[in-house]
Design a protein around this motif. Structure first.
Motif, short mmCIF file in Angstrom:
data_model
loop_
_atom_site.label_atom_id
_atom_site.label_comp_id
_atom_site.label_asym_id
_atom_site.label_seq_id
_atom_site.Cartn_x
_atom_site.Cartn_y
_atom_site.Cartn_z
N TYR A 157 -26.36 -53.02 -29.73
CA TYR A 157 -27.27 -52.27 -28.86
C TYR A 157 -27.18 -50.77 -29.15
O TYR A 157 -28.19 -50.07 -29.17
CB TYR A 157 -26.93 -52.56 -27.39
N ALA B 110 -31.05 -50.26 -29.87
CA ALA B 110 -31.73 -50.24 -28.56
C ALA B 110 -33.21 -49.86 -28.73
O ALA B 110 -33.54 -48.96 -29.51
CB ALA B 110 -31.05 -49.25 -27.63
N ALA C 200 -28.68 -54.52 -23.29
CA ALA C 200 -28.41 -55.10 -24.60
C ALA C 200 -28.86 -56.56 -24.65
O ALA C 200 -29.50 -57.01 -25.60
CB ALA C 200 -26.91 -55.00 -24.91
#
Ligand code: SF4
Length: 366
Positions: free
Chosen positions: A25, A29, A201
């Motif tokens: 993540y 992201a 995430a």
């Protein structure tokens, strides 16, 4: 191949999955207008987190994004939203669907402004006391805005859990089990940035890699711990019970214009579908074709529109006329911008039908 039983995923593997996914993540992201990027020292504004989560329920990120931008430009704080007239907020919500949510949105904003001095409470328990805030939204705001450990489970997270653990129970019966499995990844009890990153995430993994169809398992950072992958058919999960067909309903929508380019609208009753929204006058949505119109005029048939709601689909026959009556007379452009989608479709059909009454049926999706 045989699915790996749930007990075979140890807490150690759970911790490895969490760590690998948080690392992923940090690099991958999605950039979202309401989001604070991972690693950022700034905490996100709870108002923006809450607003985005309410909008994202039952609609997609691309669809919600312009609405979010419009809301936060017009009402930058929860106090601004709380002070807005109901009709402005309902009109701005038009097109997002689930209009009860817009009414709850206002009730919640006003409760935060009135009872909390414009600052959202920071725990799941207190957030749950706000009007219209359910378990999912309370957990999401507590985690993402306040970094509290919370089990945030949306459709993406359910799918990832069903696959990681190769859950053979179909949805919706599997839901409590999937939620319990997701709880295993909420590790630690002190507030911190990881608790904000973890649900995001998982959501990003579900949205971009562990996709509903054709999961990209060869790019997955947690493939090492995924039971569904070992079955050779990871896309089979989550299993679903086949839904019955939606019932189909019929009705008539009346598009009435005056001589000044305005359209006659009505305010729908507060209770019920599209409650409190502006709409075209319509018959009941189980109507037979010879229903009496709202005023006696020379009505023309402008064709039909189709719309799909969650629980039923609808065919509206659109009739148009010019005349007067006791309506909320609204300029066409404003009506087009502020009406819920089903009425906007009917208005488009009616105005098109006005120019060319012979146009044939439009088959439009939701
Ligand atoms: Fe989803 Fe495939 Fe990753 Fe398993 S390996 S979590 S099915 S993307």
């Amino acid at each position: 191949m045989v699915a790996v039983p749930i007990a075979d995923i140890s807490q150690q593997t759970v911790a490895r999955i969490r760590s690998a996914l948080l690392d992923w993540y940090g690099q991958n992201a999605r950039t979202l207008v309401w989001r604070t990027p991972p690693g950022s020292k700034a905490r996100p504004d709870p108002y923006r987190v809450w607003l985005s989560e309410v909008m994202l329920q039952q609609t997609t990120t691309p669809h919600a994004t312009p609405y979010f931008q419009a809301f936060t430009t017009r009402w930058p704080t929860v106090n601004d939203l709380a002070a807005a007239p109901d009709s402005d907020v309902m009109a701005a919500w038009a097109g997002l669907g689930y209009y009860a949510r817009a009414r709850n949105l206002l009730a919640c904003a006003r409760a935060v402004a009135r009872d909390h001095g414009g600052a959202f409470p920071g725990t799941e328990a207190d957030l749950l006391k706000l009007p219209g805030v359910g378990a999912y939204t309370a957990a999401a705001v507590a985690a993402i805005a306040f970094g509290r450990p919370a089990n945030v489970v949306d459709g993406n997270v359910e799918r990832v859990m069903a696959r990681l653990f190769a859950v053979e129970t179909p949805l919706p019966a599997a839901r409590p089990r999937l939620k319990a499995l997701a709880t295993r990844f909420v590790i630690g009890d002190q507030p911190g940035a990881e608790h904000a990153d973890w649900p995001q995430a998982l959501m990003d993994l579900g949205a971009t890699v562990c996709r509903p169809k054709s999961p990209l398992c060869d790019r997955c950072p947690v493939a090492f711990g995924c039971a569904a992958l070992t079955t050779g058919d990871s896309g089979r999960y989550p299993l679903k019970v086949k839904k019955g067909e939606r019932p189909h309903r019929h009705g008539i929508a009346w598009v009435l214009r005056d001589g000044e380019g305005r359209v006659g609208l009505v305010r729908r009753p507060d209770k019920g579908l599209l409650g409190g929204m502006l709409g075209l006058p319509t018959s009941d949505w189980n109507a037979v074709p010879d229903v009496t119109p709202p005023v006696s005029l020379d009505w023309h048939d402008a064709g039909t529109v189709e719309h799909v709601f969650t629980h039923f689909s609808l065919t509206l026959v659109v009739h148009v006329a010019t005349g007067e009556g006791d309506f909320l007379w609204t300029p066409e452009a404003d009506a087009m911008a502020g009406l819920p989608t089903v009425f906007r479709k009917a208005l488009e059909r009616g105005l098109g039908g006005w120019i060319s009454p012979s146009r044939t049926t439009a088959a439009e999706a939701m």
